[in-house]
Every structure is written in C-alpha cells, then in structure tokens.
Motif scaffolding. Sequence first.
Motif, mmCIF file in Angstrom:
data_model
loop_
_atom_site.group_PDB
_atom_site.id
_atom_site.type_symbol
_atom_site.label_atom_id
_atom_site.label_comp_id
_atom_site.label_asym_id
_atom_site.label_seq_id
_atom_site.Cartn_x
_atom_site.Cartn_y
_atom_site.Cartn_z
ATOM 1 N N ASP A 144 2.406 5.990 -6.097
ATOM 2 C CA ASP A 144 1.096 6.435 -5.629
ATOM 3 C C ASP A 144 0.585 5.549 -4.496
ATOM 4 O O ASP A 144 -0.079 6.025 -3.592
ATOM 5 C CB ASP A 144 0.080 6.421 -6.768
ATOM 6 N N ASP A 145 0.885 4.250 -4.577
ATOM 7 C CA ASP A 145 0.413 3.296 -3.589
ATOM 8 C C ASP A 145 1.550 2.370 -3.176
ATOM 9 O O ASP A 145 2.158 1.713 -4.017
ATOM 10 C CB ASP A 145 -0.739 2.466 -4.163
ATOM 11 N N ILE A 146 1.789 2.331 -1.869
ATOM 12 C CA ILE A 146 2.866 1.520 -1.300
ATOM 13 C C ILE A 146 2.240 0.518 -0.338
ATOM 14 O O ILE A 146 1.433 0.879 0.512
ATOM 15 C CB ILE A 146 3.880 2.405 -0.548
ATOM 16 N N LEU A 147 2.618 -0.742 -0.489
ATOM 17 C CA LEU A 147 2.102 -1.804 0.372
ATOM 18 C C LEU A 147 3.163 -2.209 1.385
ATOM 19 O O LEU A 147 4.307 -2.465 1.022
ATOM 20 C CB LEU A 147 1.710 -3.023 -0.474
ATOM 21 N N VAL A 148 2.751 -2.271 2.659
ATOM 22 C CA VAL A 148 3.638 -2.735 3.725
ATOM 23 C C VAL A 148 2.959 -3.873 4.481
ATOM 24 O O VAL A 148 2.069 -3.647 5.285
ATOM 25 C CB VAL A 148 3.983 -1.606 4.722
ATOM 26 N N PRO A 149 3.369 -5.102 4.201
ATOM 27 C CA PRO A 149 2.889 -6.212 5.019
ATOM 28 C C PRO A 149 3.554 -6.106 6.394
ATOM 29 O O PRO A 149 4.774 -5.964 6.479
ATOM 30 C CB PRO A 149 3.380 -7.456 4.271
ATOM 31 N N THR A 150 2.761 -6.134 7.443
ATOM 32 C CA THR A 150 3.322 -5.912 8.766
ATOM 33 C C THR A 150 2.877 -6.989 9.740
ATOM 34 O O THR A 150 1.734 -7.432 9.703
ATOM 35 C CB THR A 150 2.957 -4.507 9.295
ATOM 36 N N ASP A 151 3.824 -7.441 10.563
ATOM 37 C CA ASP A 151 3.510 -8.441 11.584
ATOM 38 C C ASP A 151 3.981 -8.014 12.971
ATOM 39 O O ASP A 151 3.916 -8.784 13.912
ATOM 40 C CB ASP A 151 4.110 -9.793 11.211
ATOM 41 N N GLU A 163 -3.255 -2.235 -7.494
ATOM 42 C CA GLU A 163 -2.275 -1.572 -8.367
ATOM 43 C C GLU A 163 -1.156 -0.905 -7.562
ATOM 44 O O GLU A 163 -0.825 0.263 -7.735
ATOM 45 C CB GLU A 163 -2.961 -0.572 -9.288
ATOM 46 N N ILE A 164 -0.558 -1.696 -6.678
ATOM 47 C CA ILE A 164 0.517 -1.227 -5.810
ATOM 48 C C ILE A 164 1.760 -0.945 -6.648
ATOM 49 O O ILE A 164 2.121 -1.725 -7.525
ATOM 50 C CB ILE A 164 0.813 -2.279 -4.715
ATOM 51 N N ASP A 165 2.406 0.183 -6.366
ATOM 52 C CA ASP A 165 3.611 0.585 -7.096
ATOM 53 C C ASP A 165 4.891 0.078 -6.449
ATOM 54 O O ASP A 165 5.914 -0.068 -7.114
ATOM 55 C CB ASP A 165 3.686 2.116 -7.178
ATOM 56 N N LEU A 166 4.847 -0.148 -5.128
ATOM 57 C CA LEU A 166 6.032 -0.569 -4.388
ATOM 58 C C LEU A 166 5.580 -1.376 -3.176
ATOM 59 O O LEU A 166 4.651 -0.971 -2.475
ATOM 60 C CB LEU A 166 6.837 0.644 -3.910
ATOM 61 N N GLU A 212 6.564 11.509 -1.525
ATOM 62 C CA GLU A 212 5.853 11.273 -2.782
ATOM 63 C C GLU A 212 4.365 11.593 -2.709
ATOM 64 O O GLU A 212 3.675 11.495 -3.715
ATOM 65 C CB GLU A 212 5.997 9.795 -3.190
ATOM 66 N N ALA A 213 3.843 11.909 -1.539
ATOM 67 C CA ALA A 213 2.406 12.095 -1.335
ATOM 68 C C ALA A 213 1.641 10.837 -1.744
ATOM 69 O O ALA A 213 0.598 10.894 -2.377
ATOM 70 C CB ALA A 213 1.896 13.329 -2.076
ATOM 71 N N ALA A 214 2.184 9.688 -1.374
ATOM 72 C CA ALA A 214 1.586 8.395 -1.710
ATOM 73 C C ALA A 214 0.716 7.895 -0.565
ATOM 74 O O ALA A 214 0.826 8.355 0.564
ATOM 75 C CB ALA A 214 2.688 7.375 -1.996
ATOM 76 N N THR A 215 -0.122 6.924 -0.867
ATOM 77 C CA THR A 215 -0.919 6.236 0.144
ATOM 78 C C THR A 215 -0.198 4.952 0.519
ATOM 79 O O THR A 215 0.250 4.210 -0.352
ATOM 80 C CB THR A 215 -2.323 5.890 -0.399
ATOM 81 N N VAL A 216 -0.110 4.695 1.821
ATOM 82 C CA VAL A 216 0.515 3.467 2.297
ATOM 83 C C VAL A 216 -0.594 2.525 2.747
ATOM 84 O O VAL A 216 -1.484 2.896 3.502
ATOM 85 C CB VAL A 216 1.493 3.733 3.458
ATOM 86 N N VAL A 256 7.482 -13.416 -1.968
ATOM 87 C CA VAL A 256 6.854 -12.206 -2.516
ATOM 88 C C VAL A 256 7.716 -11.617 -3.623
ATOM 89 O O VAL A 256 7.211 -11.259 -4.686
ATOM 90 C CB VAL A 256 6.582 -11.168 -1.406
ATOM 91 N N VAL A 257 9.013 -11.540 -3.396
ATOM 92 C CA VAL A 257 9.924 -11.008 -4.413
ATOM 93 C C VAL A 257 9.768 -11.785 -5.719
ATOM 94 O O VAL A 257 9.786 -11.203 -6.807
ATOM 95 C CB VAL A 257 11.389 -11.043 -3.921
ATOM 96 N N ARG A 258 9.593 -13.086 -5.612
ATOM 97 C CA ARG A 258 9.478 -13.927 -6.814
ATOM 98 C C ARG A 258 8.101 -13.880 -7.465
ATOM 99 O O ARG A 258 7.971 -14.258 -8.626
ATOM 100 C CB ARG A 258 9.828 -15.376 -6.470
ATOM 101 N N THR A 259 7.057 -13.434 -6.759
ATOM 102 C CA THR A 259 5.708 -13.549 -7.308
ATOM 103 C C THR A 259 5.013 -12.242 -7.652
ATOM 104 O O THR A 259 4.085 -12.264 -8.451
ATOM 105 C CB THR A 259 4.789 -14.338 -6.352
ATOM 106 N N VAL A 260 5.413 -11.126 -7.086
ATOM 107 C CA VAL A 260 4.724 -9.873 -7.409
ATOM 108 C C VAL A 260 5.303 -9.255 -8.678
ATOM 109 O O VAL A 260 6.455 -9.507 -9.041
ATOM 110 C CB VAL A 260 4.768 -8.843 -6.254
ATOM 111 N N ASP A 261 4.480 -8.445 -9.316
ATOM 112 C CA ASP A 261 4.897 -7.792 -10.554
ATOM 113 C C ASP A 261 5.329 -6.346 -10.335
ATOM 114 O O ASP A 261 5.288 -5.551 -11.266
ATOM 115 C CB ASP A 261 3.742 -7.828 -11.563
#
Length: 143
Positions: free
Chosen positions: A3-10, A104-107, A29-33, A130-135
Amino acid sequence: MYDDILVPTDGSDSSTAAVEQAVAIADGEAATVHFLHVVDVGTEMSASASGSIAPQLTETLEDEAESALDDAASRAEETGIAYDQVTREGDPHEVIAAYSADHEIDLVVMGASGRSGMKERLLGSTTDRVVRTVDTSVLIARA
C-alpha cells in the motif's frame, strides 16, 4: 500486497533506478509512493559550514533536494500513481527508519549506492544501515 512504498532519493543514478522500480511496483499494486530526501546534517560538508558558507551550502542542499524530488515526482506523474514528496534533515538511515515506521511503509526501495562522503566509505553505506534497522522489506536497486 503493497500500500505504501518508500523511496529515499538523492538524485544519484542508483536512486533513479530505485524510483523506476518503485513506480513500476506501485503501478501494478495501486500503491502510494513516498519520495523522501534526507539532508544529512552530520556530513563533513555541513560540519564545515561556518560563517558565510552556511547560507550557500543550505541553499545548495535545498536545491539538490528539490531537484531529486521533482525528478521522482515527474516519473510518478507520467504513470499516474499516487505519491508524496518529503524533505527531512538528519542522519539518513535514522530518518528513513523513523519515516518507515511512522507511515507504516510496506516496502523500502533504495539505490545500492548514492551520493556519499568519506564518512560513508569508512563506516558503510546508508543502504546497509537501513537494511539492518527497518522492520520492513527492502528492495535494493542498481543503476
């Protein structure tokens, strides 16, 4: 599924690849980015910003953030997906983890490597942290 996808961008090439991956997934998926740019206030650049250099550096960092987010938003608009743009200040991996939990990011979709200074080369990448700290699941995109 997402439902919710996070993209850190630089604005780096690998960050652009992450935007492309996230947009493709969200479209199916009709998700929000959520496009997030973190201004790293702990870098050697900002640590050396004293006196008259600070306003110029702040303006440059704000311009970079705006440019990276605008590029990501343009890609999302081309596809017609829902998106948010956010800029935060702080330690990138901490801000990314906090944003992920708060929204509540899913990905999380990140580039394999981005713009980084000597500190990042010595201590490891933001993506690794990030890989080590996010759930949540993390997809690592390569340029």
